[in-house]
Scaffold this motif. Sequence first.
Motif, PDB file in Angstrom:
ATOM      1  N   VAL A  31       0.843  -1.202   0.000  1.00 30.07           N
ATOM      2  CA  VAL A  31       0.000   0.000   0.000  1.00 30.07           C
ATOM      3  C   VAL A  31       0.880   1.255   0.000  1.00 30.07           C
ATOM      4  O   VAL A  31       0.652   2.188  -0.781  1.00 30.07           O
ATOM      5  N   ASP A  32       1.893   1.277   0.862  1.00 30.90           N
ATOM      6  CA  ASP A  32       2.785   2.441   0.942  1.00 30.90           C
ATOM      7  C   ASP A  32       3.501   2.707  -0.377  1.00 30.90           C
ATOM      8  O   ASP A  32       3.639   3.856  -0.793  1.00 30.90           O
ATOM      9  N   GLU A  33       3.964   1.649  -1.019  1.00 34.74           N
ATOM     10  CA  GLU A  33       4.662   1.810  -2.302  1.00 34.74           C
ATOM     11  C   GLU A  33       3.749   2.437  -3.345  1.00 34.74           C
ATOM     12  O   GLU A  33       4.163   3.320  -4.094  1.00 34.74           O
ATOM     13  N   ASP A  38       2.185   7.772  -6.182  1.00 33.48           N
ATOM     14  CA  ASP A  38       0.955   8.479  -6.549  1.00 33.48           C
ATOM     15  C   ASP A  38      -0.024   7.584  -7.292  1.00 33.48           C
ATOM     16  O   ASP A  38      -0.706   8.017  -8.221  1.00 33.48           O
ATOM     17  N   GLU A  39      -0.079   6.335  -6.864  1.00 36.29           N
ATOM     18  CA  GLU A  39      -1.001   5.367  -7.448  1.00 36.29           C
ATOM     19  C   GLU A  39      -2.038   4.976  -6.393  1.00 36.29           C
ATOM     20  O   GLU A  39      -1.823   5.153  -5.196  1.00 36.29           O
TER      21      GLU A  39
END
Length: 107
Positions: A31-33, A38-39
């Motif tokens: 989730v963080d990645e 900005d996805e």
Amino acid sequence: MTSPQPETETHEVTLSRDEQWAVHAHLASIVDEALENDETPPTWALDLFDAVEDGDGTTVLTGSQARRLSDAMTSYVDCEESPDRDVIHGSNVVNRLEDCLESEPTQ
């Protein structure tokens, strides 16, 4: 007349606190990645995150969620950068998920 919806296969997976943490850490990193790029985080990761967090030790997963989590955790434990403790507990999660997927589903 409409046909009844087919029942979704479900699997109850019991995870230790350490196993839950390994799953939590990996899903949070996915989730963080996505957010850092900005996805939109993958829906499957968010759904699994919620399922594990809501499970209080026992998590109920659909067959597709169990397969998705097994694939994600397999990739995580195979990654050289994963912490050793997460590899141990993550491997246990993968084994447990594979056992669930091989057994009869609960309805």
